[in-house]
Design a protein around this motif. Structure first.
Motif, PDB file in Angstrom:
ATOM      1  N   ASN A  61      -7.083  14.778  -1.809  1.00  0.00           N
ATOM      2  CA  ASN A  61      -6.627  14.815  -0.412  1.00  0.00           C
ATOM      3  C   ASN A  61      -6.951  13.510   0.303  1.00  0.00           C
ATOM      4  O   ASN A  61      -6.168  13.030   1.130  1.00  0.00           O
ATOM      5  N   VAL A  62      -8.091  12.928  -0.032  1.00  0.00           N
ATOM      6  CA  VAL A  62      -8.454  11.642   0.564  1.00  0.00           C
ATOM      7  C   VAL A  62      -7.452  10.570   0.140  1.00  0.00           C
ATOM      8  O   VAL A  62      -7.011   9.738   0.947  1.00  0.00           O
ATOM      9  N   LEU A  63      -7.073  10.579  -1.139  1.00  0.00           N
ATOM     10  CA  LEU A  63      -6.079   9.607  -1.618  1.00  0.00           C
ATOM     11  C   LEU A  63      -4.759   9.744  -0.867  1.00  0.00           C
ATOM     12  O   LEU A  63      -4.142   8.752  -0.475  1.00  0.00           O
ATOM     13  N   GLN A  64      -4.317  10.967  -0.657  1.00  0.00           N
ATOM     14  CA  GLN A  64      -3.039  11.184   0.017  1.00  0.00           C
ATOM     15  C   GLN A  64      -3.062  10.704   1.460  1.00  0.00           C
ATOM     16  O   GLN A  64      -2.105  10.084   1.943  1.00  0.00           O
ATOM     17  N   THR A  65      -4.139  10.967   2.165  1.00  0.00           N
ATOM     18  CA  THR A  65      -4.209  10.514   3.560  1.00  0.00           C
ATOM     19  C   THR A  65      -4.372   8.996   3.654  1.00  0.00           C
ATOM     20  O   THR A  65      -3.848   8.377   4.584  1.00  0.00           O
ATOM     21  N   LEU A  66      -5.067   8.397   2.689  1.00  0.00           N
ATOM     22  CA  LEU A  66      -5.162   6.938   2.680  1.00  0.00           C
ATOM     23  C   LEU A  66      -3.786   6.309   2.507  1.00  0.00           C
ATOM     24  O   LEU A  66      -3.443   5.322   3.171  1.00  0.00           O
ATOM     25  N   GLN A  67      -3.009   6.876   1.625  1.00  0.00           N
ATOM     26  CA  GLN A  67      -1.676   6.338   1.389  1.00  0.00           C
ATOM     27  C   GLN A  67      -0.753   6.605   2.578  1.00  0.00           C
ATOM     28  O   GLN A  67      -0.046   5.710   3.053  1.00  0.00           O
ATOM     29  N   LYS A  68      -0.740   7.832   3.057  1.00  0.00           N
ATOM     30  CA  LYS A  68       0.219   8.240   4.090  1.00  0.00           C
ATOM     31  C   LYS A  68      -0.143   7.700   5.471  1.00  0.00           C
ATOM     32  O   LYS A  68       0.738   7.210   6.201  1.00  0.00           O
ATOM     33  N   ASP A  69      -1.404   7.799   5.863  1.00  0.00           N
ATOM     34  CA  ASP A  69      -1.789   7.499   7.240  1.00  0.00           C
ATOM     35  C   ASP A  69      -2.353   6.095   7.451  1.00  0.00           C
ATOM     36  O   ASP A  69      -2.251   5.565   8.556  1.00  0.00           O
ATOM     37  N   LEU A  70      -2.925   5.501   6.392  1.00  0.00           N
ATOM     38  CA  LEU A  70      -3.594   4.219   6.603  1.00  0.00           C
ATOM     39  C   LEU A  70      -2.785   3.039   6.079  1.00  0.00           C
ATOM     40  O   LEU A  70      -2.598   2.045   6.792  1.00  0.00           O
ATOM     41  N   LEU A  71      -2.272   3.124   4.850  1.00  0.00           N
ATOM     42  CA  LEU A  71      -1.583   1.976   4.260  1.00  0.00           C
ATOM     43  C   LEU A  71      -0.074   1.974   4.492  1.00  0.00           C
ATOM     44  O   LEU A  71       0.506   0.947   4.842  1.00  0.00           O
ATOM     45  N   ARG A  72       0.556   3.098   4.264  1.00  0.00           N
ATOM     46  CA  ARG A  72       2.018   3.109   4.314  1.00  0.00           C
ATOM     47  C   ARG A  72       2.586   2.597   5.635  1.00  0.00           C
ATOM     48  O   ARG A  72       3.577   1.861   5.640  1.00  0.00           O
ATOM     49  N   PRO A  73       2.031   2.926   6.802  1.00  0.00           N
ATOM     50  CA  PRO A  73       2.625   2.432   8.057  1.00  0.00           C
ATOM     51  C   PRO A  73       2.554   0.914   8.227  1.00  0.00           C
ATOM     52  O   PRO A  73       3.309   0.362   9.035  1.00  0.00           O
ATOM     53  N   LEU A  74       1.662   0.232   7.481  1.00  0.00           N
ATOM     54  CA  LEU A  74       1.435  -1.187   7.738  1.00  0.00           C
ATOM     55  C   LEU A  74       1.878  -2.125   6.629  1.00  0.00           C
ATOM     56  O   LEU A  74       2.001  -3.329   6.865  1.00  0.00           O
ATOM     57  N   LEU A  75       2.099  -1.617   5.423  1.00  0.00           N
ATOM     58  CA  LEU A  75       2.428  -2.513   4.323  1.00  0.00           C
ATOM     59  C   LEU A  75       3.774  -3.196   4.545  1.00  0.00           C
ATOM     60  O   LEU A  75       4.711  -2.595   5.073  1.00  0.00           O
ATOM     61  N   PRO A  76       3.895  -4.484   4.156  1.00  0.00           N
ATOM     62  CA  PRO A  76       5.135  -5.247   4.419  1.00  0.00           C
ATOM     63  C   PRO A  76       6.373  -4.608   3.826  1.00  0.00           C
ATOM     64  O   PRO A  76       7.445  -4.664   4.409  1.00  0.00           O
ATOM     65  N   ASN A  77       6.262  -3.969   2.651  1.00  0.00           N
ATOM     66  CA  ASN A  77       7.464  -3.411   2.032  1.00  0.00           C
ATOM     67  C   ASN A  77       7.963  -2.165   2.746  1.00  0.00           C
ATOM     68  O   ASN A  77       9.024  -1.660   2.432  1.00  0.00           O
TER      69      ASN A  77
END
Length: 281
Positions: free
Chosen positions: A133-149
């Protein structure tokens, strides 16, 4: 992004810093750092400075003193963009805040510390039983909104949404109806013909009515039987010059709808013919 369910490499990262782990928040920050490195991030040091020197070298390792302060502040590079990670404890939660410096976009998430981290040492399953669950929230809420791609996709969705709002009239909560356009007036408006529109121009500048105060020398305000003198609302017919030219006049009486017949100079037809008295004898 890489497979979010894979934890390959965390055991090696944990072995490097196992002796430095002092509290449960350290486990979460170490896990976040490993996940950043897994997604192409490199750490360039501590702090929250937004200045980036090209001579700074990104590393897969945490800097010295990364967990010696009550809160966490780490700087990362990804594809030439500077990111700043803040970790702050608030009551029983660890708040994570990630800033992308070039466009000032921000993402955040939080974890209940005691319910997320159970132990300080041991395999990942015993450290964080809910690590998936921690992995999913890191991907969805922390990284995905900001990554250049993901920036182009986000920008496209935002532009499409804004375009839909701009082209849909009902989407504007302040819109009352279709915008009014000036209409071509083919005939002058006369208050004596249609008094219901008196004052319409004071409420709507595009209205075909007049204001409460009008110019008596305006052709639309003159009496059609006497076009040389003002007639509407001026009892007794004021003499010429009583109202200055182009002055806005406030009428002080009711409209004069029965004006006297216009005067004309007498001619020979106005006199009685000779012998008028004997004509009908």
């Amino acid at each position: 992004m890489v497979d979010p369910n894979s934890t390959f490499g965390f055991a090696f990262m944990q072995a490097l810093y196992d002796e430095q782990i002092a509290k449960k928040e350290d486990i979460l920050i170490l896990f976040v750092h490993w996940y950043f490195v897994k997604n192409g991030f490199g750490c360039i040091g501590l702090g929250d400075s937004k200045a980036y020197d090209s001579s700074e070298t990104a590393s897969e390792f945490l800097p010295e003193g990364w967990n010696t302060c009550p809160n966490y502040a780490l700087r990362y590079l990804n594809e030439g963009k500077l990111y700043i990670l803040h970790g702050t404890r608030s009551d029983e939660d660890l708040l994570l805040n990630l800033l992308r410096v070039d466009n000032q976009s921000v993402s955040n998430t939080q974890y209940p510390i005691n319910r997320t981290v159970h132990n300080l040492h041991g395999p990942l399953e015993s450290l964080m039983p809910s690590y998936s669950n921690v992995l999913q929230t890191l991907q969805k809420d922390l990284l995905r909104p900001l990554l250049p791609n993901n920036t182009a996709e986000t920008s496209t969705q935002t532009s499409t949404s804004e375009h839909s709002i701009a082209t849909e009239p009902d989407a504007d909560p302040l819109r009352v109806g279709p915008s009014a356009r000036p209409r071509l007036v083919t005939q002058p408006w006369a208050p004596e013909i249609d008094p219901s529109r008196v004052g319409g121009a004071d409420l709507n500048p595009f209205s075909r009515g007049g204001g409460m105060i009008f110019d008596p020398f305006n052709p639309s305000a003159r009496n059609p039987l006497d076009p040389l003198r003002p007639g509407v609302g001026i009892p007794g017919r004021l003499p010429p010059g009583a109202v200055p030219p182009y002055a806005r006049f406030d009428p002080f009486g009711p409209p004069d709808n029965n004006p006297p017949r216009p005067r004309r100079n007498p001619d020979s037809d106005d006199a009685m013919p000779p012998g008028y008295d004997d004509m009908f004898m």
